[in-house]
Design a protein around this motif. Structure first.
Motif, PDB file in Angstrom:
ATOM      1  N   PRO A   1       0.285  21.516  -5.841  1.00 12.38           N
ATOM      2  CA  PRO A   1       1.390  21.289  -4.899  1.00 12.38           C
ATOM      3  C   PRO A   1       1.235  22.052  -3.585  1.00 12.38           C
ATOM      4  CG  PRO A   1       2.232  21.674  -7.111  1.00 12.38           C
ATOM      5  CD  PRO A   1       0.764  21.977  -7.153  1.00 12.38           C
ATOM      6  N   GLN A   2       0.511  23.160  -3.614  1.00 12.61           N
ATOM      7  CA  GLN A   2       0.310  23.930  -2.395  1.00 12.61           C
ATOM      8  C   GLN A   2      -0.785  23.331  -1.509  1.00 12.61           C
ATOM      9  OE1 GLN A   2       2.492  26.343  -1.790  1.00 12.61           O
ATOM     10  NE2 GLN A   2       3.375  25.806  -3.790  1.00 12.61           N
ATOM     11  N   ARG A   3      -1.722  22.635  -2.141  1.00  8.72           N
ATOM     12  CA  ARG A   3      -2.821  22.009  -1.395  1.00  8.72           C
ATOM     13  C   ARG A   3      -3.098  20.622  -1.975  1.00  8.72           C
ATOM     14  NH1 ARG A   3      -7.775  26.084  -1.187  1.00  8.72           N
ATOM     15  NH2 ARG A   3      -8.502  24.463   0.253  1.00  8.72           N
ATOM     16  N   PRO A   4      -2.147  19.719  -1.857  1.00  9.40           N
ATOM     17  CA  PRO A   4      -2.292  18.400  -2.495  1.00  9.40           C
ATOM     18  C   PRO A   4      -3.356  17.540  -1.822  1.00  9.40           C
ATOM     19  CG  PRO A   4      -0.348  18.441  -1.106  1.00  9.40           C
ATOM     20  CD  PRO A   4      -0.879  19.845  -1.120  1.00  9.40           C
ATOM     21  N   GLU A   5      -3.950  16.665  -2.628  1.00  2.26           N
ATOM     22  CA  GLU A   5      -4.931  15.706  -2.130  1.00  2.26           C
ATOM     23  C   GLU A   5      -4.265  14.342  -1.970  1.00  2.26           C
ATOM     24  OE1 GLU A   5      -8.261  15.556  -4.721  1.00  2.26           O
ATOM     25  OE2 GLU A   5      -8.553  17.736  -4.741  1.00  2.26           O
ATOM     26  N   SER A   6      -4.690  13.596  -0.962  1.00  2.00           N
ATOM     27  CA  SER A   6      -4.130  12.268  -0.714  1.00  2.00           C
ATOM     28  C   SER A   6      -4.810  11.222  -1.588  1.00  2.00           C
ATOM     29  CB  SER A   6      -4.292  11.882   0.758  1.00  2.00           C
ATOM     30  OG  SER A   6      -3.511  12.720   1.583  1.00  2.00           O
ATOM     31  N   VAL A   7      -4.009  10.280  -2.065  1.00  2.00           N
ATOM     32  CA  VAL A   7      -4.474   9.182  -2.911  1.00  2.00           C
ATOM     33  C   VAL A   7      -3.808   7.905  -2.417  1.00  2.00           C
ATOM     34  CG1 VAL A   7      -4.452   8.211  -5.241  1.00  2.00           C
ATOM     35  CG2 VAL A   7      -4.756  10.668  -4.926  1.00  2.00           C
ATOM     36  N   LEU A   8      -4.556   6.817  -2.345  1.00  2.00           N
ATOM     37  CA  LEU A   8      -3.960   5.528  -2.014  1.00  2.00           C
ATOM     38  C   LEU A   8      -3.708   4.731  -3.284  1.00  2.00           C
ATOM     39  CD1 LEU A   8      -5.887   4.285   1.157  1.00  2.00           C
ATOM     40  CD2 LEU A   8      -3.549   5.159   1.031  1.00  2.00           C
ATOM     41  N   VAL A   9      -2.596   4.016  -3.307  1.00  3.33           N
ATOM     42  CA  VAL A   9      -2.271   3.106  -4.402  1.00  3.33           C
ATOM     43  C   VAL A   9      -2.191   1.703  -3.813  1.00  3.33           C
ATOM     44  CG1 VAL A   9      -0.580   2.448  -6.150  1.00  3.33           C
ATOM     45  CG2 VAL A   9      -1.017   4.872  -5.684  1.00  3.33           C
ATOM     46  N   THR A  10      -3.083   0.823  -4.258  1.00  7.82           N
ATOM     47  CA  THR A  10      -3.075  -0.565  -3.796  1.00  7.82           C
ATOM     48  C   THR A  10      -2.335  -1.426  -4.808  1.00  7.82           C
ATOM     49  OG1 THR A  10      -5.186  -1.057  -4.885  1.00  7.82           O
ATOM     50  CG2 THR A  10      -5.269  -0.296  -2.595  1.00  7.82           C
ATOM     51  N   CYS A  11      -1.598  -2.406  -4.320  1.00  7.13           N
ATOM     52  CA  CYS A  11      -0.789  -3.246  -5.206  1.00  7.13           C
ATOM     53  C   CYS A  11      -1.090  -4.719  -4.966  1.00  7.13           C
ATOM     54  CB  CYS A  11       0.697  -2.974  -4.967  1.00  7.13           C
ATOM     55  SG  CYS A  11       1.800  -4.018  -5.952  1.00  7.13           S
ATOM     56  N   GLU A  12      -1.449  -5.410  -6.038  1.00  6.86           N
ATOM     57  CA  GLU A  12      -1.620  -6.863  -6.030  1.00  6.86           C
ATOM     58  C   GLU A  12      -0.433  -7.472  -6.759  1.00  6.86           C
ATOM     59  OE1 GLU A  12      -3.481 -10.800  -5.847  1.00  6.86           O
ATOM     60  OE2 GLU A  12      -3.368  -8.995  -4.615  1.00  6.86           O
ATOM     61  N   ALA A  13       0.310  -8.353  -6.090  1.00  4.03           N
ATOM     62  CA  ALA A  13       1.527  -8.929  -6.657  1.00  4.03           C
ATOM     63  C   ALA A  13       1.321 -10.390  -7.021  1.00  4.03           C
ATOM     64  CB  ALA A  13       2.679  -8.794  -5.660  1.00  4.03           C
ATOM     65  N   LYS A  14       1.850 -10.781  -8.179  1.00  6.33           N
ATOM     66  CA  LYS A  14       1.724 -12.156  -8.647  1.00  6.33           C
ATOM     67  C   LYS A  14       3.032 -12.617  -9.276  1.00  6.33           C
ATOM     68  CE  LYS A  14      -2.758 -12.836  -7.916  1.00  6.33           C
ATOM     69  NZ  LYS A  14      -3.262 -13.863  -6.968  1.00  6.33           N
ATOM     70  N   GLN A  15       3.306 -13.905  -9.130  1.00  3.49           N
ATOM     71  CA  GLN A  15       4.417 -14.500  -9.853  1.00  3.49           C
ATOM     72  C   GLN A  15       4.044 -14.648 -11.329  1.00  3.49           C
ATOM     73  OE1 GLN A  15       7.582 -15.252  -8.956  1.00  3.49           O
ATOM     74  NE2 GLN A  15       7.103 -14.181  -7.052  1.00  3.49           N
TER      75      GLN A  15
ATOM     76  N   THR B   1      -9.849   8.890  -3.576  1.00  4.97           N
ATOM     77  CA  THR B   1      -9.388   8.218  -4.789  1.00  4.97           C
ATOM     78  C   THR B   1      -8.420   7.096  -4.436  1.00  4.97           C
ATOM     79  OG1 THR B   1      -9.556  10.304  -6.018  1.00  4.97           O
ATOM     80  CG2 THR B   1      -8.285   8.531  -7.037  1.00  4.97           C
ATOM     81  N   VAL B   2      -8.588   5.967  -5.117  1.00  8.79           N
ATOM     82  CA  VAL B   2      -7.644   4.851  -5.013  1.00  8.79           C
ATOM     83  C   VAL B   2      -7.212   4.472  -6.428  1.00  8.79           C
ATOM     84  CG1 VAL B   2      -7.336   2.416  -4.399  1.00  8.79           C
ATOM     85  CG2 VAL B   2      -8.591   3.939  -2.863  1.00  8.79           C
ATOM     86  N   VAL B   3      -5.909   4.300  -6.607  1.00  6.93           N
ATOM     87  CA  VAL B   3      -5.367   3.843  -7.887  1.00  6.93           C
ATOM     88  C   VAL B   3      -4.886   2.402  -7.701  1.00  6.93           C
ATOM     89  CG1 VAL B   3      -3.678   4.221  -9.715  1.00  6.93           C
ATOM     90  CG2 VAL B   3      -4.624   6.178  -8.470  1.00  6.93           C
ATOM     91  N   PRO B   4      -5.576   1.422  -8.283  1.00  7.84           N
ATOM     92  CA  PRO B   4      -5.134   0.027  -8.153  1.00  7.84           C
ATOM     93  C   PRO B   4      -4.073  -0.313  -9.196  1.00  7.84           C
ATOM     94  CG  PRO B   4      -7.282   0.129  -9.233  1.00  7.84           C
ATOM     95  CD  PRO B   4      -6.874   1.544  -8.968  1.00  7.84           C
ATOM     96  N   ILE B   5      -3.086  -1.089  -8.774  1.00 10.13           N
ATOM     97  CA  ILE B   5      -2.068  -1.557  -9.710  1.00 10.13           C
ATOM     98  C   ILE B   5      -1.837  -3.050  -9.500  1.00 10.13           C
ATOM     99  CG2 ILE B   5      -0.895   0.686  -9.774  1.00 10.13           C
ATOM    100  CD1 ILE B   5       1.343  -0.578  -8.066  1.00 10.13           C
TER     101      ILE B   5
ATOM    102  N   LEU C   1       0.849  -1.190   0.000  1.00 13.47           N
ATOM    103  CA  LEU C   1       0.000   0.000   0.000  1.00 13.47           C
ATOM    104  C   LEU C   1       0.884   1.240   0.000  1.00 13.47           C
ATOM    105  CD1 LEU C   1      -2.997   0.938   0.185  1.00 13.47           C
ATOM    106  CD2 LEU C   1      -2.660   1.098   2.664  1.00 13.47           C
ATOM    107  N   PHE C   2       0.517   2.196  -0.861  1.00 14.35           N
ATOM    108  CA  PHE C   2       1.291   3.425  -1.010  1.00 14.35           C
ATOM    109  C   PHE C   2       0.372   4.628  -0.811  1.00 14.35           C
ATOM    110  CE2 PHE C   2       3.268   0.124  -3.436  1.00 14.35           C
ATOM    111  CZ  PHE C   2       4.635   0.338  -3.359  1.00 14.35           C
ATOM    112  N   LEU C   3       0.958   5.714  -0.324  1.00 13.71           N
ATOM    113  CA  LEU C   3       0.236   6.976  -0.179  1.00 13.71           C
ATOM    114  C   LEU C   3       0.820   7.983  -1.153  1.00 13.71           C
ATOM    115  CD1 LEU C   3      -1.798   8.816   1.304  1.00 13.71           C
ATOM    116  CD2 LEU C   3       0.056   9.388   2.900  1.00 13.71           C
TER     117      LEU C   3
END
Length: 251
Positions: free
Chosen positions: A162-176, A201-205, A154-156
């Motif tokens: 840039p003066q008033r940025p919004e937070s976004v989460l990035v979720t990561c699913e890992a596979k072989q 907002t969430v950005v899935p990867i 999980l990433f933030l």
């Protein structure tokens, strides 16, 4: 289907077919079924004929749920986001990983995620090949076990002014390399992220190894909180191949 249902079914199969399958960890039933390239062929033909697949469920003693095929779906567990060989390629140094650490490399998701985090592969993607613009990105945690799902990393991020940025989460699913990315797992991660954090907002990867090469990173279209509950299908927004130089054992 509950965990008790699955454990009982395993015992019945052992009695009927003389097999010796363990019934001690039914929570891993769907994870084991979906591991590898043969998930669809392992699914019962009778269930597939009725155009039903399944999705993992966790919490409240649940194991999985039968779900109907989506329109145009032709197999229970399609590999909808396989490696695209003509995706853009970028080199990533791996010389910063000590030799003694590399010697312990292995083919599992923990090593995959640990290597990607150490080499800042996800941060590199959002700097050079992202569809969603970020001002900064920081790793928060790996192997997050939540009530409804597990998030491999999980990433933030910060986006916008840039003066008033919004937070976004990035979720990561890992596979072989041999394991497909399962849309339902990634969608569950998105919903869980919204349940755990006050972001809009969430950005899935998805992060998948290419044996002997590096990582194939798939970035999906960002999801807003209002969209999450009705989300049923992911849309690929950007992808790239990150070549580790030199190669890393287990990747």
């Amino acid at each position: 289907m509950s965990l008790d249902d699955v454990a009982e079914a395993i015992r019945e199969c052992n009695d009927l077919y003389g097999s010796t399958l363990s019934d001690r960890n039914p929570a891993n039933f769907m994870k084991d079924l979906l591991r590898g390239a043969n998930a669809s062929s392992n699914w019962p033909v009778s269930v597939a004929a009725k155009r039903f697949a399944a999705v993992q469920r966790t919490g409240d003693g649940e194991c999985f749920e039968f779900i109907p095929y989506r329109p145009r779906q032709t197999e229970p567990f399609p590999d909808a986001f396989g490696v695209r060989e003509d995706a853009p390629r970028y080199p990533v140094q791996s010389i910063s990983i000590p030799l003694v650490t590399k010697s312990l490399g292995r083919s599992d998701e923990t090593w995959l995620v640990q290597t990607a985090i150490n080499l800042r592969v996800v941060e590199t993607h959002f700097a050079v090949a992202a569809a969603f613009p970020l001002l900064e990105l920081a790793h928060l945690q790996m192997g997050i076990k939540l009530r409804s799902t597990e998030i491999d990393a999980l990433f933030l991020g910060k986006t916008g002014d840039p003066q008033r940025p919004e937070s976004v989460l990035v979720t990561c699913e890992a596979k072989q390399a041999k394991d497909p990315l399962i849309q339902s797992q990634i969608i569950n991660q998105v919903r869980a992220a919204f349940a755990e954090a006050e972001v809009d907002t969430v950005v899935p990867i998805g992060l998948r190894t290419i044996k002997g090469v590096g990582f194939y990173l798939t970035e999906f279209t960002a999801v807003t909180r209002l969209e999450a509950s009705a989300l049923e299908e992911l849309t690929l927004a950007s992808d790239a191949i990150y070549e580790l130089r030199p190669p890393v054992k287990g990747i």
